[in-house]
Design an enzyme around this catalytic site. Structure first.
Site, PDB file in Angstrom:
ATOM      1  N   TYR A  99       0.908  -1.585   0.180  1.00 49.30           N
ATOM      2  CA  TYR A  99      -0.074  -0.130  -0.011  1.00 49.30           C
ATOM      3  C   TYR A  99       0.586   1.279   0.157  1.00 49.30           C
ATOM      4  CZ  TYR A  99      -3.811  -3.070   1.265  1.00 49.30           C
ATOM      5  OH  TYR A  99      -4.455  -4.375   1.062  1.00 49.30           O
TER       6      TYR A  99
HETATM    7  C1  LIG Z   1      -1.024  -8.249   0.299  1.00 52.15           C
HETATM    8  C2  LIG Z   1      -1.238  -9.414  -0.312  1.00 52.15           C
HETATM    9  C3  LIG Z   1      -2.592  -9.830  -1.663  1.00 52.15           C
HETATM   10  C4  LIG Z   1      -0.599  -8.586  -1.340  1.00 52.15           C
HETATM   11  O1  LIG Z   1      -0.284  -9.757  -2.871  1.00 52.15           O
HETATM   12  P1  LIG Z   1       1.474 -10.081  -3.024  1.00 52.15           P
HETATM   13  O2  LIG Z   1       1.546 -10.941  -4.937  1.00 52.15           O
HETATM   14  O3  LIG Z   1       1.606 -11.137  -1.777  1.00 52.15           O
HETATM   15  O4  LIG Z   1       1.712  -8.765  -3.387  1.00 52.15           O
HETATM   16  P2  LIG Z   1       2.879  -8.325  -4.611  1.00 52.15           P
HETATM   17  O5  LIG Z   1       4.117 -10.257  -4.551  1.00 52.15           O
HETATM   18  O6  LIG Z   1       2.570  -7.695  -5.439  1.00 52.15           O
HETATM   19  O7  LIG Z   1       3.699  -7.316  -3.823  1.00 52.15           O
HETATM   20  C5  LIG Z   1       4.020  -7.479  -2.422  1.00 52.15           C
HETATM   21  C6  LIG Z   1       6.437  -8.110  -2.628  1.00 52.15           C
HETATM   22  O8  LIG Z   1       6.053  -8.721  -3.521  1.00 52.15           O
HETATM   23  C7  LIG Z   1       7.345  -8.269  -4.355  1.00 52.15           C
HETATM   24  N1  LIG Z   1       7.478  -8.172  -6.037  1.00 52.15           N
HETATM   25  C8  LIG Z   1       6.361  -7.453  -6.764  1.00 52.15           C
HETATM   26  N2  LIG Z   1       6.529  -8.423  -7.471  1.00 52.15           N
HETATM   27  C9  LIG Z   1       7.610  -9.171  -7.713  1.00 52.15           C
HETATM   28  C10 LIG Z   1       8.493 -10.403  -8.671  1.00 52.15           C
HETATM   29  N3  LIG Z   1       8.327 -10.184  -9.948  1.00 52.15           N
HETATM   30  N4  LIG Z   1       8.927 -11.316  -7.936  1.00 52.15           N
HETATM   31  C11 LIG Z   1      10.067 -10.307  -6.575  1.00 52.15           C
HETATM   32  N5  LIG Z   1       9.475  -9.880  -5.960  1.00 52.15           N
HETATM   33  C12 LIG Z   1       8.115  -8.943  -6.292  1.00 52.15           C
HETATM   34  C13 LIG Z   1       6.833  -6.297  -3.994  1.00 52.15           C
HETATM   35  O9  LIG Z   1       8.230  -5.864  -4.085  1.00 52.15           O
HETATM   36  C14 LIG Z   1       6.781  -6.707  -2.708  1.00 52.15           C
HETATM   37  O10 LIG Z   1       7.954  -7.008  -1.458  1.00 52.15           O
HETATM   38  P3  LIG Z   1       8.041  -6.545   0.129  1.00 52.15           P
HETATM   39  O11 LIG Z   1       7.079  -8.092   0.109  1.00 52.15           O
HETATM   40  O12 LIG Z   1       9.454  -6.837   0.240  1.00 52.15           O
HETATM   41  O13 LIG Z   1       7.318  -5.640   0.412  1.00 52.15           O
HETATM   42  C15 LIG Z   1      -0.861 -10.524  -0.366  1.00 52.15           C
HETATM   43  O14 LIG Z   1       0.163 -10.531   0.574  1.00 52.15           O
HETATM   44  C16 LIG Z   1      -1.717 -11.622   0.766  1.00 52.15           C
HETATM   45  O15 LIG Z   1      -2.381 -11.986   0.687  1.00 52.15           O
HETATM   46  N6  LIG Z   1      -1.637 -11.171   2.449  1.00 52.15           N
HETATM   47  C17 LIG Z   1      -2.290 -11.663   3.152  1.00 52.15           C
HETATM   48  C18 LIG Z   1      -3.424 -11.156   3.255  1.00 52.15           C
HETATM   49  C19 LIG Z   1      -3.786 -10.027   3.925  1.00 52.15           C
HETATM   50  O16 LIG Z   1      -3.219  -8.958   4.420  1.00 52.15           O
HETATM   51  N7  LIG Z   1      -4.406  -9.045   3.351  1.00 52.15           N
HETATM   52  C20 LIG Z   1      -4.549  -7.581   2.976  1.00 52.15           C
HETATM   53  C21 LIG Z   1      -5.655  -7.418   4.367  1.00 52.15           C
HETATM   54  S1  LIG Z   1      -5.971  -5.217   4.376  1.00 52.15           S
END
Ligand SMILES: CC(C)(COP(=O)(O)OP(=O)(O)OC[C@H]1O[C@@H](n2cnc3c(N)ncnc32)[C@H](O)[C@@H]1OP(=O)(O)O)[C@@H](O)C(=O)NCCC(=O)NCCS
Length: 182
Positions: A151
């Site tokens: 976010y």
């Molecule tokens: C929050 C959530 C929906 C984000 O989805 P995600 O697919 O994990 O998110 P992204 O991969 O797009 O980005 C998150 C991280 O991946 C990294 N990333 C993005 N693309 C990437 C890639 N191609 N290769 C490696 N890392 C990558 C981002 O920089 C970010 O890094 P960080 O973890 O160090 O911050 C998911 O992690 C989740 O479901 N979490 C648990 C539930 C939750 O908290 N939901 C939100 C409640 S408000």
């Protein structure tokens, strides 16, 4: 070397969401680490969310077409539990600024095996790309989570930190995004 195939991200409508509510809530439970009882209790709330004004949703699928993530939200309005809690916490002036004509990002989750690969960012951008509201607000556990970092990197700012919602012992952050007029 095998090339990792990107997830397919689709905008979905309220009817799709109602038909796939069990699947999406399974991902919600796995992503948040909630027990089955919490997921079951969420079902009725989630079903009613799909009927709210301004409902918009997205879903992500792996190359085998299995659901791996989803997000949805709607126009936040007085009388809704979350709106009333947040309006109370923000006070009148900031509620006027942040909660009028505002999209509430209500649920947003990616399955644990698929996190950290860009699916979430893609879901979030696709969802908000289809939303016309000038503001987006959400609440998320107030700690250094992947969600929080995501976010922040998408320009959400703090509206309130360490907020406690009734019935939950965890502190939450309430975050907001002001969008450029289209
Ligand atoms: C929050 C959530 C929906 C984000 O989805 P995600 O697919 O994990 O998110 P992204 O991969 O797009 O980005 C998150 C991280 O991946 C990294 N990333 C993005 N693309 C990437 C890639 N191609 N290769 C490696 N890392 C990558 C981002 O920089 C970010 O890094 P960080 O973890 O160090 O911050 C998911 O992690 C989740 O479901 N979490 C648990 C539930 C939750 O908290 N939901 C939100 C409640 S408000």
């Amino acid at each position: 070397m095998t090339q990792l195939q990107p997830a397919r991200i689709l905008r979905v409508d309220a009817e799709w969401m109602r038909e796939h509510l069990r699947e999406t809530l399974e991902i919600y439970g796995e992503a948040m680490g909630y027990p089955a009882s919490v997921v079951e209790a969420r079902y009725g709330h989630a079903a009613s969310h799909t009927t709210r004004m301004g409902f918009e949703a997205v879903a992500a699928f792996d190359p085998a077409e299995a659901l791996i993530g989803f997000g949805y939200g709607y126009t936040t309005r007085p009388g809704q539990w979350w709106y009333d809690q947040v309006a109370d916490a923000l006070g009148r002036a900031r509620s006027r600024q942040w909660l009028r004509d505002t999209f509430e990002l209500c649920e947003f989750h990616v399955g644990p095996d698929q996190q950290g690969m860009g699916v979430g960012r893609n879901l979030l951008r696709t969802l908000l790309g289809g939303v016309a509201h000038p503001h987006v607000v959400l609440s998320t556990p107030d700690s250094d989570t992947r969600a929080f970092r995501l976010y922040r990197s998408e320009s959400f700012v703090d509206l309130m930190r360490s907020h406690y919602f009734p019935g939950d012992t965890r502190p939450f952050a309430i975050l907001g995004l002001t969008r450029r007029p289209r």
